[in-house]
Design a protein around this motif. Structure first.
Motif, PDB file in Angstrom:
ATOM      1  N   LYS A 216     -14.673  60.980 111.357  1.00 11.49           N
ATOM      2  CA  LYS A 216     -15.061  59.777 110.619  1.00 11.49           C
ATOM      3  C   LYS A 216     -14.911  58.608 111.569  1.00 11.49           C
ATOM      4  O   LYS A 216     -13.909  58.511 112.273  1.00 11.49           O
ATOM      5  CB  LYS A 216     -14.142  59.578 109.419  1.00 11.49           C
ATOM      6  CG  LYS A 216     -14.470  58.346 108.616  1.00 11.49           C
ATOM      7  CD  LYS A 216     -13.661  58.243 107.342  1.00 11.49           C
ATOM      8  CE  LYS A 216     -14.319  57.281 106.371  1.00 11.49           C
ATOM      9  NZ  LYS A 216     -14.633  55.968 106.928  1.00 11.49           N
ATOM     10  N   ASP A 217     -15.913  57.721 111.596  1.00  9.17           N
ATOM     11  CA  ASP A 217     -15.744  56.549 112.446  1.00  9.17           C
ATOM     12  C   ASP A 217     -15.684  55.279 111.603  1.00  9.17           C
ATOM     13  O   ASP A 217     -15.986  55.281 110.412  1.00  9.17           O
ATOM     14  CB  ASP A 217     -16.794  56.466 113.574  1.00  9.17           C
ATOM     15  CG  ASP A 217     -18.115  55.887 113.117  1.00  9.17           C
ATOM     16  OD1 ASP A 217     -18.387  55.911 111.904  1.00  9.17           O
ATOM     17  OD2 ASP A 217     -18.880  55.417 113.984  1.00  9.17           O
ATOM     18  N   TYR A 218     -15.238  54.223 112.234  1.00  8.82           N
ATOM     19  CA  TYR A 218     -15.033  52.932 111.565  1.00  8.82           C
ATOM     20  C   TYR A 218     -15.940  51.938 112.250  1.00  8.82           C
ATOM     21  O   TYR A 218     -15.685  51.559 113.390  1.00  8.82           O
ATOM     22  CB  TYR A 218     -13.544  52.549 111.653  1.00  8.82           C
ATOM     23  CG  TYR A 218     -12.723  53.461 110.768  1.00  8.82           C
ATOM     24  CD1 TYR A 218     -12.426  53.109 109.468  1.00  8.82           C
ATOM     25  CD2 TYR A 218     -12.356  54.730 111.205  1.00  8.82           C
ATOM     26  CE1 TYR A 218     -11.744  53.972 108.624  1.00  8.82           C
ATOM     27  CE2 TYR A 218     -11.678  55.601 110.377  1.00  8.82           C
ATOM     28  CZ  TYR A 218     -11.380  55.217 109.084  1.00  8.82           C
ATOM     29  OH  TYR A 218     -10.720  56.084 108.244  1.00  8.82           O
ATOM     30  N   VAL A 291     -29.335  62.791 118.180  1.00  8.96           N
ATOM     31  CA  VAL A 291     -29.605  63.973 119.010  1.00  8.96           C
ATOM     32  C   VAL A 291     -28.632  64.065 120.185  1.00  8.96           C
ATOM     33  O   VAL A 291     -28.942  64.605 121.231  1.00  8.96           O
ATOM     34  CB  VAL A 291     -31.072  63.993 119.479  1.00  8.96           C
ATOM     35  CG1 VAL A 291     -31.989  64.065 118.278  1.00  8.96           C
ATOM     36  CG2 VAL A 291     -31.415  62.755 120.316  1.00  8.96           C
ATOM     37  N   ARG A 292     -27.450  63.535 119.969  1.00  9.91           N
ATOM     38  CA  ARG A 292     -26.413  63.394 121.004  1.00  9.91           C
ATOM     39  C   ARG A 292     -25.085  63.393 120.289  1.00  9.91           C
ATOM     40  O   ARG A 292     -25.043  63.443 119.058  1.00  9.91           O
ATOM     41  CB  ARG A 292     -26.613  62.035 121.672  1.00  9.91           C
ATOM     42  CG  ARG A 292     -26.675  60.982 120.559  1.00  9.91           C
ATOM     43  CD  ARG A 292     -26.658  59.573 120.996  1.00  9.91           C
ATOM     44  NE  ARG A 292     -26.920  58.696 119.875  1.00  9.91           N
ATOM     45  CZ  ARG A 292     -26.008  58.201 119.040  1.00  9.91           C
ATOM     46  NH1 ARG A 292     -24.738  58.512 119.184  1.00  9.91           N
ATOM     47  NH2 ARG A 292     -26.343  57.416 118.042  1.00  9.91           N
ATOM     48  N   MET A 293     -23.999  63.309 121.034  1.00 13.08           N
ATOM     49  CA  MET A 293     -22.701  63.154 120.390  1.00 13.08           C
ATOM     50  C   MET A 293     -22.493  61.682 120.008  1.00 13.08           C
ATOM     51  O   MET A 293     -23.189  60.801 120.496  1.00 13.08           O
ATOM     52  CB  MET A 293     -21.599  63.605 121.340  1.00 13.08           C
ATOM     53  CG  MET A 293     -21.488  65.118 121.475  1.00 13.08           C
ATOM     54  SD  MET A 293     -21.051  65.932 119.903  1.00 13.08           S
ATOM     55  CE  MET A 293     -19.383  65.321 119.632  1.00 13.08           C
ATOM     56  N   GLY A 294     -21.531  61.456 119.131  1.00 15.13           N
ATOM     57  CA  GLY A 294     -21.224  60.092 118.700  1.00 15.13           C
ATOM     58  C   GLY A 294     -20.202  59.457 119.635  1.00 15.13           C
ATOM     59  O   GLY A 294     -19.484  60.130 120.356  1.00 15.13           O
ATOM     60  N   ASP A 295     -20.164  58.135 119.597  1.00 15.85           N
ATOM     61  CA  ASP A 295     -19.194  57.398 120.381  1.00 15.85           C
ATOM     62  C   ASP A 295     -18.621  56.330 119.459  1.00 15.85           C
ATOM     63  O   ASP A 295     -19.379  55.473 119.005  1.00 15.85           O
ATOM     64  CB  ASP A 295     -19.894  56.766 121.590  1.00 15.85           C
ATOM     65  CG  ASP A 295     -18.910  56.301 122.653  1.00 15.85           C
ATOM     66  OD1 ASP A 295     -17.700  56.313 122.373  1.00 15.85           O
ATOM     67  OD2 ASP A 295     -19.361  55.928 123.736  1.00 15.85           O
ATOM     68  N   PRO A 296     -17.374  56.374 119.038  1.00 20.30           N
ATOM     69  CA  PRO A 296     -16.221  57.050 119.641  1.00 20.30           C
ATOM     70  C   PRO A 296     -15.874  58.430 119.074  1.00 20.30           C
ATOM     71  O   PRO A 296     -14.784  58.948 119.373  1.00 20.30           O
ATOM     72  CB  PRO A 296     -15.082  56.077 119.345  1.00 20.30           C
ATOM     73  CG  PRO A 296     -15.422  55.512 118.000  1.00 20.30           C
ATOM     74  CD  PRO A 296     -16.925  55.450 117.968  1.00 20.30           C
ATOM     75  N   GLU A 297     -16.757  59.071 118.308  1.00 20.79           N
ATOM     76  CA  GLU A 297     -16.378  60.359 117.725  1.00 20.79           C
ATOM     77  C   GLU A 297     -16.053  61.402 118.794  1.00 20.79           C
ATOM     78  O   GLU A 297     -15.140  62.223 118.621  1.00 20.79           O
ATOM     79  CB  GLU A 297     -17.505  60.890 116.828  1.00 20.79           C
ATOM     80  CG  GLU A 297     -17.725  60.093 115.548  1.00 20.79           C
ATOM     81  CD  GLU A 297     -18.747  58.978 115.710  1.00 20.79           C
ATOM     82  OE1 GLU A 297     -18.917  58.461 116.840  1.00 20.79           O
ATOM     83  OE2 GLU A 297     -19.381  58.621 114.704  1.00 20.79           O
ATOM     84  N   THR A 298     -16.789  61.375 119.911  1.00 19.77           N
ATOM     85  CA  THR A 298     -16.538  62.364 120.981  1.00 19.77           C
ATOM     86  C   THR A 298     -15.094  62.276 121.480  1.00 19.77           C
ATOM     87  O   THR A 298     -14.503  63.278 121.883  1.00 19.77           O
ATOM     88  CB  THR A 298     -17.513  62.117 122.153  1.00 19.77           C
ATOM     89  OG1 THR A 298     -18.814  62.009 121.610  1.00 19.77           O
ATOM     90  CG2 THR A 298     -17.486  63.263 123.156  1.00 19.77           C
TER      91      THR A 298
END
Ligand code: AMP
Ligand code: GLY
Length: 422
Positions: A216-218, A291-298
């Motif tokens: 989960k991101d904020y 189509v990529r990873m999330g930032d800051p989820e990675t």
């Protein structure tokens, strides 16, 4: 293996950190990278959207794999560029081709895809200046708040959520007239979904897939989820409300039909699919695909993966993921994004940073930093993602916050309430 990783954010530092743990890695090049990735391999100062420059680095260094961090090179077709070049065609690329990248590059494409394959998502209508009247009547049929999305890539800024109908109608017109440039010459109007968000990450070879830890991101700049939208101010994994029952539904209703839908559409896909979800009652709906990873989820997902990421990429390239499993650490990882004063509006760069030697029991993933005359200086709005791991969210957050205190630079800001709603 010699690997070239494209990108320069916290996502790329976290990917590089994880790749570096693989016994299979012999050399890691990061282009352009940042002050953090410089410790993981060799930074090469080129623009990932300059495909000729990427080619030169790939050929000169005889790389064995290209990993694409951000969406833009994918949407611009870097995979097709590699496939069509005799010197590059045999190099595996982690990331979809131009058609697959439309899942992120065009909101209309992704909504149409979801509707064709029965994947739960908000009702929508795609509008251009040619059918503006239809768009206005669609808004009349909707209830507030109104969701307007630029069809194309708009650096995370292309979504407006508006309370008043008159304002929504006015904004629809200004978007179509170029508020977000070419990206908003087409707008997708969506029904507003009210629930709690989380993200699921899939690595697929086009038929089989592994599911990475969810997060989960904020996104808002201010505490209590207030103020302007940002690229992300913190993240947590695992997500307590994404329990077994919910995740089963995500598999059956969303991940499986997404992967089989790509196959039915004859879209080869080797790479990540980031599925932004919203939970309403106990049911998942798709807000968006990336189509990529999330930032800051990675920065919270990578520390939880126990398996060798490079092995998983090799299997992805060889279309052999069906023989792979992914081992996940059940501890909690949190990250707190330290940003520049003023972000997400105007901010200054080049502020000298200190205190890295006092970071302990956690990882400072660099997001917007660079090396200048031997010193680390700020080089972006989002500067450092401070990740911590613990038996639970409280323990992990305590480490993130302890380390966020010791790294200093002028204008430092971070949210002190990451995880407040969980
Ligand atoms: P997107 O760029 O599509 O991820 O949208 C950015 C943010 O807008 C999402 O993370 C959600 O918080 C919000 N959002 C997008 N679409 C909707 C929707 N249909 N209903 C409610 N919120 C939405
Ligand atoms: N943190 C959201 C994104 O990477 O799009």
């Amino acid at each position: 293996m010699k690997v070239l990783l494209l990108g320069s954010g916290g996502r790329e530092h976290a990917l590089a950190w994880k790749l570096k743990q693989s016994p299979k890695l012999t050399e890691l090049l990061i282009a352009p990278g940042n002050a953090g990735t410089a410790d993981m391999g060799t930074n090469i100062d080129i623009d990932p959207n300059d495909f000729e420059a990427v080619k030169k680095v790939s050929v000169d260094n005889q790389i064995d794999m290209l990993i694409v961090g951000p969406e833009e090179p994918l949407v611009r077709g870097i995979k097709n560029f590699f496939l069509n070049d005799p010197q590059l065609a045999s190099i595996p690329v982690i990331g979809p081709g131009r058609r697959g990248a439309q899942l992120e590059g065009s909101k209309e494409f992704s909504k149409d895809f979801m509707f064709r394959y029965g994947i739960p998502t908000a009702k929508y209508k795609a509008v251009t200046l040619d059918n503006l009247e239809e768009g206005l009547s669609f808004l009349d049929e909707m209830k507030a708040p109104y969701v307007l999305k630029a069809d194309g890539l708009a650096a995370g800024k292309g979504v407006l959520i508006i309370d008043s109908l008159d304002q929504a109608k006015a904004d629809l017109e200004t978007m179509l007239k170029g508020k977000f440039g070419e990206a908003s010459k087409k707008v997708v109007i969506e029904e507003f979904l009210d629930g709690i968000e989380c993200s699921v990450f899939v690595l697929t070879d086009g038929s089989a897939y592994v599911v990475l830890p969810e997060a989960k991101d904020y996104k808002r700049i201010g505490e209590g989820d207030t103020g302007l939208n940002t690229g992300g101010m913190g993240a947590i994994s695992p997500v307590p409300f994404a329990d077994e029952d919910f995740m089963k539904k995500v598999h059956r209703r969303i991940i499986q039909p997404t992967v089989t839908g790509l196959q039915s559409d004859e879209i080869p896909y080797k790479g990540f699919i980031f599925i932004g979800l919203i939970k309403i009652g106990n049911d998942p709906y798709v807000i968006e695909y990336n189509v990529r990873m999330g930032d800051p989820e990675t920065e919270v997902v990578m520390p939880r993966i126990k398996s060798d990421l490079l092995e998983l990429f090799e299997a992805t390239a060889a279309k052999n993921l069906k023989n792979c499993t992914i081992e996940i650490d059940d501890q909690t990882v949190t990250t707190v994004m330290m940003v520049s004063g003023g972000y997400p509006e105007a901010y200054e760069k080049g502020k000298e940073m200190t205190g890295f030697d006092q970071v302990s029991d956690g990882i400072a993933f660099h997001a917007g930093t660079k090396l200048q005359d031997g010193k680390v200086v700020t080089n972006g709005g989002r500067v450092i993602a401070m990740s911590g791991m613990g038996a639970n969210m409280k323990e992990a957050l305590a480490k993130s916050y302890k380390n966020a205190e010791v790294v200093n630079y002028e204008g430092k800001y971070y949210r002190k309430d990451i995880g407040f709603d969980l």
